[in-house]
Design an enzyme around this catalytic site. Sequence first.
Site, short mmCIF file in Angstrom:
data_model
loop_
_atom_site.label_atom_id
_atom_site.label_comp_id
_atom_site.label_asym_id
_atom_site.label_seq_id
_atom_site.Cartn_x
_atom_site.Cartn_y
_atom_site.Cartn_z
N SER A 21 0.83 -1.20 0.00
CA SER A 21 0.00 0.00 0.00
C SER A 21 0.87 1.26 0.00
CB SER A 21 -0.97 -0.03 1.18
OG SER A 21 -1.99 0.93 1.03
N ASP A 57 -9.42 -4.41 -5.82
CA ASP A 57 -8.89 -3.47 -4.84
C ASP A 57 -9.71 -2.18 -4.89
OD1 ASP A 57 -7.37 -1.64 -3.32
OD2 ASP A 57 -5.50 -2.64 -3.83
N HIS A 72 -7.88 -5.15 -1.10
CA HIS A 72 -6.61 -4.44 -1.01
C HIS A 72 -5.51 -5.21 -0.28
CE1 HIS A 72 -3.87 -1.10 -0.87
NE2 HIS A 72 -3.93 -1.00 0.45
#
Length: 278
Positions: A107, A225, A255
């Site tokens: 991320s 995602d 995600h």
Amino acid sequence: MTEHLEGKLSGTAGQLYWRAWRPESPRALVVMMHGFAEHIGRYAHVAEFLTARGYAFYGLDHIGHGQSHGQRGHVHDFGDYLKDLHAFSKLAQSKEPGLPAFLLGHSQGGLMALAYGLTGPSDLRGIIASGAALRLSMPVPAWQLHASRILSRVAPTFSMPSGINSDHLTHDPEVIARYAKGGDPLVFHVASARWAMEFFRAQAETLAGAARFTAPLLMLHGGDDRIASIDAAREFFAAAASRDKTMHVYDGFYHEIFNEIGKEQVLADVAAWLDARV
């Protein structure tokens, strides 16, 4: 037998906490960068998986995260994250001298890993970016973006809700419950105005610089995602100048692919990619 280490590192904005998992005779080093609003402890299962396969695993809690110093969800300059990453990578390599080193980021950590790769580090064997936050999938209200621009200049530490929906992280209800408010005391749900502006700036600059990226690259992304844009990840991958590059998309995954139902395939893909380059 796995050895567990922890320590403190002097960072750009105070003391940073780090943890390490290492097998008896490691054959390579993996340095992990976690995502926004979380901490390295959420990747203990990744560390255990990789140490069982001979990899030393080192992870850092970023500025304002986990057990490190700093206001939760605030950074003065995105470059501070990269300076701390550089210092931590050097520390990990000094503790594991002579081992091939890899960088793994998820991320915001994936964004950091790619941005760091653009600096041309010569001491890394490769970079893995999971769910790289090169652009958001989740909508940011126009009023919030406008307010952040103003507050970043006049009240940079002012915090607002981050807007991350825990239901969009994974399909695993246990992980969702731990991430939700109160489930994990080291997870938070706010972001400062300055962080927001620095984050968006870093996204744009990193994506624009993709053609300068030359390191061996593995990109991983959930096919569904709803937080980090898969289209932006594909754009970066297509533009990257790496001669050695691979991308895996996991259909239906949200995600947090390392915390998804079916994460075993993700872990196996990471191990296979590492094994082929050690």
